[in-house]
Write an enzyme that holds these catalytic residues in place. Structure first.
Site, PDB file in Angstrom:
ATOM      1  N   GLU A   1      -4.999  -8.463   0.460  1.00 29.57           N
ATOM      2  CA  GLU A   1      -5.669  -8.149   1.731  1.00 29.57           C
ATOM      3  C   GLU A   1      -7.146  -7.941   1.467  1.00 29.57           C
ATOM      4  O   GLU A   1      -7.512  -7.339   0.454  1.00 29.57           O
ATOM      5  CB  GLU A   1      -5.146  -6.850   2.366  1.00 29.57           C
ATOM      6  CG  GLU A   1      -3.818  -6.948   3.045  1.00 29.57           C
ATOM      7  CD  GLU A   1      -3.431  -5.647   3.748  1.00 29.57           C
ATOM      8  OE1 GLU A   1      -4.327  -4.871   4.154  1.00 29.57           O
ATOM      9  OE2 GLU A   1      -2.219  -5.413   3.868  1.00 29.57           O
TER      10      GLU A   1
ATOM     11  N   GLU B   1       0.807  -1.220   0.000  1.00 32.39           N
ATOM     12  CA  GLU B   1       0.000   0.000   0.000  1.00 32.39           C
ATOM     13  C   GLU B   1       0.845   1.278   0.000  1.00 32.39           C
ATOM     14  O   GLU B   1       0.813   2.067   0.960  1.00 32.39           O
ATOM     15  CB  GLU B   1      -0.971   0.001   1.183  1.00 32.39           C
ATOM     16  CG  GLU B   1      -1.915  -1.180   1.158  1.00 32.39           C
ATOM     17  CD  GLU B   1      -2.952  -1.171   2.288  1.00 32.39           C
ATOM     18  OE1 GLU B   1      -2.837  -0.317   3.183  1.00 32.39           O
ATOM     19  OE2 GLU B   1      -3.852  -1.999   2.265  1.00 32.39           O
TER      20      GLU B   1
END
Ligand code: IFM
Length: 458
Positions: free
Chosen positions: A363, A177
């Site tokens: 995720e 991320e």
């Protein structure tokens, strides 16, 4: 708030290919604790947590799930769930306490070597991520991600890991991320290192992407059959109204949220419709940088949590766009919209526009306020339903021909949720942070049954 839609059909494991990767994801600072053990250096999160008012409950990851000492028990949990893959991150300050140097910290490397062996012994494929936000503080003191030298330091760190673990690890994720590292850490300042400003964020972002490219090359040089990827937090974006102004605002918001990462990774450079909006805050990009960022990857990791609804607001930052809080939709305890179909829309778009050969959902998960019953069980029915519906959405992606090869639930254990401290639980396993006792929740039980029982039935 609308209730969960439990009428939707449950997914079945046979809807997925036999070699599909099933996992859970974790990250070092969120679970390991042991921040002073065996020569680990300070990270930007250790420092950030000490700043008054930064973490909601004033806590830190100093102990977290004490995974650094309890990793065997945690790997047993992963094996008991029936995972065939486990995604974890490596703490850079354990490997290079000062960020870089001639000699890495062997005790820190040994920990990850034992972890990898422990996974393989249990029949679980290791999926390490090199950077999940815990930059060595020593590098931050020299400018951190804003400073170009950090890129070289990251490539050196990647090479060492490739050399040490490459005989047993095939699947490598460089960054987790980067949007969060860059924009939460350097624009909003709500994550470490707590910097606020567009210029800082955009420069940090460019260096993070560049470090991904250089680390990819370093890993390939060290590990013959390495499969390298990056995990992006992507969001499907939709307009608040049918107006053309909102449609354009979506374009701009998407330009930073998603395309700012996907475009350069897939060889298109930074989005030309967005770049001018940043004016003098645009990052310094050197000749050849974009070519390095576009180093071919073997897989794209997508972290999917929620869609975003956008409206045009003149002067709202350089993008003149604002995220709208939509009423009457199902939400988790962190107020994130629950939208499994958003996952399908997102993957469809990425598949169509960028055509990655392999996609992994690296995720996906949800925070709810769990209650421990008198008999010690945790009946987290909302999380269980969330998981079921998102796994069903993943099966739809597979059925529709998208190259989805794996799903990693966030997360194995309740843990340190960054600025939210321990007030937010995402785990399939409950952790009592006073006793460190682990208890599988109803969501974890369902995942276990889905992974184990259905496999036994085949
Ligand atoms: O806990 C985080 C993780 O570190 C990165 N992705 C989102 C999760 C939930 O907020």
């Amino acid at each position: 708030m609308p209730t969960t839609n439990d009428a939707s059909p449950l997914p079945r494991r046979e809807q997925f290919p036999a070699d599909f990767r099933w996992g859970c994801a974790t990250s070092a600072y969120q679970i390991e604790g042991g921040v002073e053990l065996e020569g680990r250096g300070e990270s930007i999160w250790d420092r950030f947590c000490q700043m008054p008012g930064r973490i909601r409950d004033g806590s830190s990851g100093a102990v977290a799930c004490d995974h650094y000492q309890r990793w065997r028990e945690d790997l047993d949990l992963a094996a008991d769930l029936g995972l065939n893959s486990y995604r974890f991150s490596i703490a850079w300050p354990r490997v290079f306490p000062q960020g870089r140097g001639a000699v890495p910290n062997s005790a820190g490397l040994d920990f990850y070597s034992r972890l990898v062996d422990g996974l393989l012994e249990r029949g679980i494929e290791p999926w390490p991520t090199l950077y999940h936000w815990d930059l060595p503080q020593a590098l931050q003191d020299r400018g951190g991600w804003k400073h170009r030298d950090t890129v070289a330091a990251f490539a050196e760190y990647a090479a060492v890991l490739g050399r040490v673990l490459g005989d047993r690890v095939r699947n490598w994720t460089t960054h987790n991320e980067p949007w969060c590292s860059a924009f939460l850490g350097h624009r909003e300042g709500v994550h470490a290192p707590g910097v606020q400003g567009w210029k800082s964020a955009l420069q940090a972002c460019h260096h993070i992407l560049l470090s991904h490219g250089k680390a990819t090359a370093a890993l390939r040089a060290e590990v013959q059959d390495a499969r390298v990827g990056i995990a992006l937090s992507l969001h499907p974006c939709q307009p608040a109204t049918a107006s053309s102004q909102d449609a354009q605002a979506v374009q701009r918001h998407d330009g930073l949220r998603n395309r700012w990462f996907l475009d350069p990774l897939y060889g298109r450079g930074y989005p030309s419709d967005i770049w001018p909006l940043f004016g003098k805050n645009a990052p310094m990009v050197r000749h050849n940088d974009l070519q390095l960022i576009a180093a071919p990857i073997d897989f794209l990791g997508i972290n999917y949590y929620f869609p975003e609804t956008i409206k045009h607001v003149a002067g709202e930052g350089p993008l003149s766009a604002q995220v709208v809080h939509v009423e009457d939709v199902e939400r988790t305890a962190t107020d994130w919209e629950v939208c499994p179909q958003g996952m399908v829309r997102l993957l469809e778009r990425v598949h169509r526009d960028y055509a990655p050969a392999n996609i992994y959902l690296t995720e996906n998960g949800a925070c709810y306020d769990d209650e421990v019953a008198a008999n010690g069980t945790i009946l987290d029915l909302q999380r269980r339903s969330y998981l079921q519906r998102h796994v069903a959405a993943a099966s739809e992606c597979v059925a529709r021909g998208m190259p989805l090869r794996g799903y990693f639930a966030w997360t194995l254990l309740d843990n340190f949720e960054w600025a939210e401290g321990y007030t937010r639980r995402f785990g399939l396993t409950h952790v009592d942070f006073k006793t460190q006792r682990r208890t599988l929740k109803a969501s974890g039980n369902w995942y276990r049954d889905f992974l184990r029982l259905q496999l036994d039935e085949q």
